[in-house]
Design an enzyme around this catalytic site. Structure first.
Site, mmCIF file in Angstrom:
data_model
loop_
_atom_site.group_PDB
_atom_site.id
_atom_site.type_symbol
_atom_site.label_atom_id
_atom_site.label_comp_id
_atom_site.label_asym_id
_atom_site.label_seq_id
_atom_site.Cartn_x
_atom_site.Cartn_y
_atom_site.Cartn_z
ATOM 1 C CE LYS A 99 -13.729 -69.414 -3.711
ATOM 2 N NZ LYS A 99 -12.942 -68.145 -3.662
ATOM 3 C CD GLN A 130 -13.173 -65.677 -0.065
ATOM 4 O OE1 GLN A 130 -12.720 -66.218 -1.116
ATOM 5 N NE2 GLN A 130 -13.835 -64.621 -1.745
ATOM 6 C CG ASP A 158 -7.830 -66.573 -7.830
ATOM 7 O OD1 ASP A 158 -7.890 -66.968 -9.171
ATOM 8 O OD2 ASP A 158 -8.218 -65.428 -6.623
#
Ligand code: NAP
Length: 283
Positions: free
Chosen positions: A55, A99, A122
């Site tokens: 990423k 994460q 996200d």
């Protein structure tokens, strides 16, 4: 003669998204704004480290800043929440990604909830999910958004189709089901307690596999001509769909790798850039 199924090339879809993003990053640069994604990783799971690095590299290639925050695996929920709150308060940071998974002693939900909605690129907060379900959220979860972006990029219709989603996780199965419903698909959501799964999947015009089990979806579960989207990403770059077995049944199918994965990353970058625009009152 039967037609060859179409391979839904995620790399191609991602390139188009990134080309559009380059222009938007340049537009921000004129106002001396550099979009920034902060990624928080707790512990040292090698797969997670790889995802974070991927990423970060993708950000750097587009001129997006990436800040990597590595926290010790002993980090407590309170310490993690504090680290996220500091990122919320930092005007240089536009998107925050925690994460998944975090070590089991951490209350992951509490940590996700600490992310401010403006930086929830996200779509992991309950507010983000609620907005997505109502169809007006700014930042839907990236993998579900990527799945819809692939369908749209290839002009594959959603409205009126029967979509069967296998998996109901808060970051994938549930949000993609809501997004397909919002696009007027008829949606069936399956999970580990679903009876007669193959029979249900055989009814699907669109199959979304989000199970986390390699080669799980079998060729004889697929209605001829169905569209298959494989979100699975298992060790060894193996999807949740038995590609070789399903290929000839499908009219279109995503490969693994080079299917949903690259579009997910491109979507994350897009959300970060959008967040930088919003944070600065630009459009
Ligand atoms: P998850 O949280 O483990 O959820 C898996 C889901 O599959 C659960 O809802 C589970 O049902 C269901 N399931 C498990 N066994 C099943 C069975 N035998 N029959 C039917 N359903 C079953 O996984 P996730 O985070 O959603 O991820 C799913 C996959 O997508 C993984 O391979 C992951 O690596 C991949 N992924 C890819 C990306 C990407 O960018 N490409 C991003 C995120 C995740 P229950 O709810 O009943 O337990």
């Amino acid at each position: 003669m039967s037609r060859q199924p179409m391979i839904l090339d995620g790399n191609k879809v991602a390139v188009v998204i990134k080309e559009q993003l380059k222009k938007r990053v340049e537009q921000l640069a004129k106002s001396s704004i550099v979009p920034c994604l902060a990624t928080v990783l707790v512990g040292n799971d090698p797969a997670s480290e790889t995802y974070v690095r991927m990423k970060s590299n993708a950000c750097n290639k587009l001129g997006i800043d990436s800040r990597r925050i590595y926290l010790d695996k002993q980090t407590t929920t309170e310490q993690l929440v504090l680290a996220i709150q500091q990122l919320n308060a930092d005007p240089q940071v536009h998107g925050i990604l925690l994460q998944h998974p975090v070590p089991s002693h951490i209350d992951e939900r509490a940590a996700f909830e600490a992310i401010s909605i403006e930086k929830d690129v996200d779509g992991v907060t309950t507010t983000g999910f609620a907005q997505l379900a109502f169809g007006f959220g700014r930042f839907p979860c990236c993998t579900p958004a990527a799945i819809l972006a692939i369908l749209d990029a290839y002009g594959l219709p959603i409205e009126g189709k029967h979509a069967v989603v296998i998996g109901r996780s808060p970051i994938l199965g549930k949000p993609v089901s809501q997004m397909l419903l919002n696009r007027n698909a008829t949606v069936t959501v399956c999970h580990s307690k679903t009876n007669a799964l193959p029979t249900i999947v055989r009814l699907a015009d669109i199959v979304v596999a989000a199970v986390g089990k390699p080669n799980f979806v079998q060729g004889d579960w697929i209605k001829p001509g169905a569209v298959i989207l494989d979100a699975g990403y298992n060790p060894g770059n193996i999807g949740d769909v038995d590609f070789a077995a399903c290929f000839n049944q499908a009219s279109a199918i995503t490969p693994v790798p080079a299917g949903v994965g690259p579009v997910t990353i491109a979507t994350l970058l897009k959300h970060t850039v959008d967040a930088a625009f919003y944070a600065n009152g630009l459009e």
